[in-house]
Design a protein around this motif. Structure first.
Motif, PDB file in Angstrom:
ATOM      1  N   GLN A 278      39.921   6.578 -29.417  1.00 10.88           N
ATOM      2  CA  GLN A 278      40.671   6.196 -30.610  1.00 10.88           C
ATOM      3  C   GLN A 278      41.012   7.427 -31.434  1.00 10.88           C
ATOM      4  OE1 GLN A 278      38.853   3.804 -33.892  1.00 10.88           O
ATOM      5  NE2 GLN A 278      40.522   2.389 -33.409  1.00 10.88           N
TER       6      GLN A 278
ATOM      7  N   VAL B   9      42.522   8.131 -35.391  1.00 11.44           N
ATOM      8  CA  VAL B   9      42.821   7.499 -36.672  1.00 11.44           C
ATOM      9  C   VAL B   9      43.433   8.546 -37.584  1.00 11.44           C
ATOM     10  CG1 VAL B   9      41.854   6.297 -38.677  1.00 11.44           C
ATOM     11  CG2 VAL B   9      40.888   5.900 -36.394  1.00 11.44           C
TER      12      VAL B   9
ATOM     13  N   GLU C 146      44.740   8.869 -41.513  1.00 15.03           N
ATOM     14  CA  GLU C 146      44.862   8.276 -42.838  1.00 15.03           C
ATOM     15  C   GLU C 146      46.003   8.973 -43.556  1.00 15.03           C
ATOM     16  OE1 GLU C 146      41.333   7.595 -45.165  1.00 15.03           O
ATOM     17  OE2 GLU C 146      40.104   7.752 -43.359  1.00 15.03           O
TER      18      GLU C 146
ATOM     19  N   ILE D 258      47.232   3.499 -42.748  1.00 18.44           N
ATOM     20  CA  ILE D 258      46.321   4.100 -41.768  1.00 18.44           C
ATOM     21  C   ILE D 258      46.859   3.758 -40.390  1.00 18.44           C
ATOM     22  CG2 ILE D 258      43.971   4.235 -40.882  1.00 18.44           C
ATOM     23  CD1 ILE D 258      42.999   3.229 -43.612  1.00 18.44           C
TER      24      ILE D 258
ATOM     25  N   PHE E  95      46.019   3.588 -36.417  1.00 18.34           N
ATOM     26  CA  PHE E  95      44.971   3.533 -35.401  1.00 18.34           C
ATOM     27  C   PHE E  95      45.652   3.579 -34.044  1.00 18.34           C
ATOM     28  CE2 PHE E  95      43.393   1.414 -39.111  1.00 18.34           C
ATOM     29  CZ  PHE E  95      42.045   1.675 -39.163  1.00 18.34           C
TER      30      PHE E  95
ATOM     31  N   ALA F 207      38.475  -0.946 -41.641  1.00 25.25           N
ATOM     32  CA  ALA F 207      38.699  -0.154 -40.428  1.00 25.25           C
ATOM     33  C   ALA F 207      37.757  -0.550 -39.297  1.00 25.25           C
ATOM     34  CB  ALA F 207      38.563   1.334 -40.729  1.00 25.25           C
TER      35      ALA F 207
ATOM     36  N   SER G  61      39.202  -1.853 -35.767  1.00 26.77           N
ATOM     37  CA  SER G  61      38.835  -1.126 -34.544  1.00 26.77           C
ATOM     38  C   SER G  61      38.151  -2.045 -33.542  1.00 26.77           C
ATOM     39  CB  SER G  61      37.902   0.044 -34.881  1.00 26.77           C
ATOM     40  OG  SER G  61      38.582   1.010 -35.627  1.00 26.77           O
TER      41      SER G  61
END
Length: 133
Positions: A71, A73, A75, A80, A82, A102, A106
């Motif tokens: 993953q 991520v 911000e 955000i 993902f 989050a 996720s």
């Protein structure tokens, strides 16, 4: 196998509050299905998400991060991003508001990836035997 997985992405977005949109893409950046954005937005996000995965893979290769990206991520101001490896050759990118949980998002992205991998796999565009398309 369903060609249009918009229903799957809609279900993900509706199950996690503050999730705005989702794109299922091939690892080389081709949008396959999307929810919550127009075609141009999906194409652009797919290209960007593919690039992020490639950069993260480079970091992993160079600095011993293991075998593949799980993953990424990012911000940003009010959103955000993902990006998760969904299946072989397939990536899932999701945009959510800053208020999103989050951990839950996720988790749901990972659950989606493991529940129905047959829908998510993207076959290779190249033949491994002779290198032809």
């Amino acid at each position: 196998m369903a060609d249009d997985l918009t229903w799957l992405l809609r279900r993900l977005a509706e199950s996690v509050p503050h999730t705005r949109s989702a794109v299922l893409l091939s690892a080389d950046g081709i949008a396959k299905s999307w929810h919550g954005m127009d075609t141009d937005g999906a194409d652009q996000l797919a290209a960007m998400a593919s690039g992020l995965c490639s950069l993260a893979q480079g970091v992993g290769t160079r600095f011993g991060g293991g075998d593949g990206v799980r993953q990424v991520v990012a911000e940003l101001g009010e959103v955000i991003l993902f990006v998760t490896a969904a299946s072989v050759g397939t990536v899932l990118a999701v945009l959510a508001g800053r208020e999103v949980d989050a951990g839950i998002l996720s988790y749901e992205m990972g659950r989606l990836s493991t529940q129905i991998p047959a829908y998510l796999a993207t076959p290779s565009r190249f033949s491994s035997a002779n290198g032809n398309r």
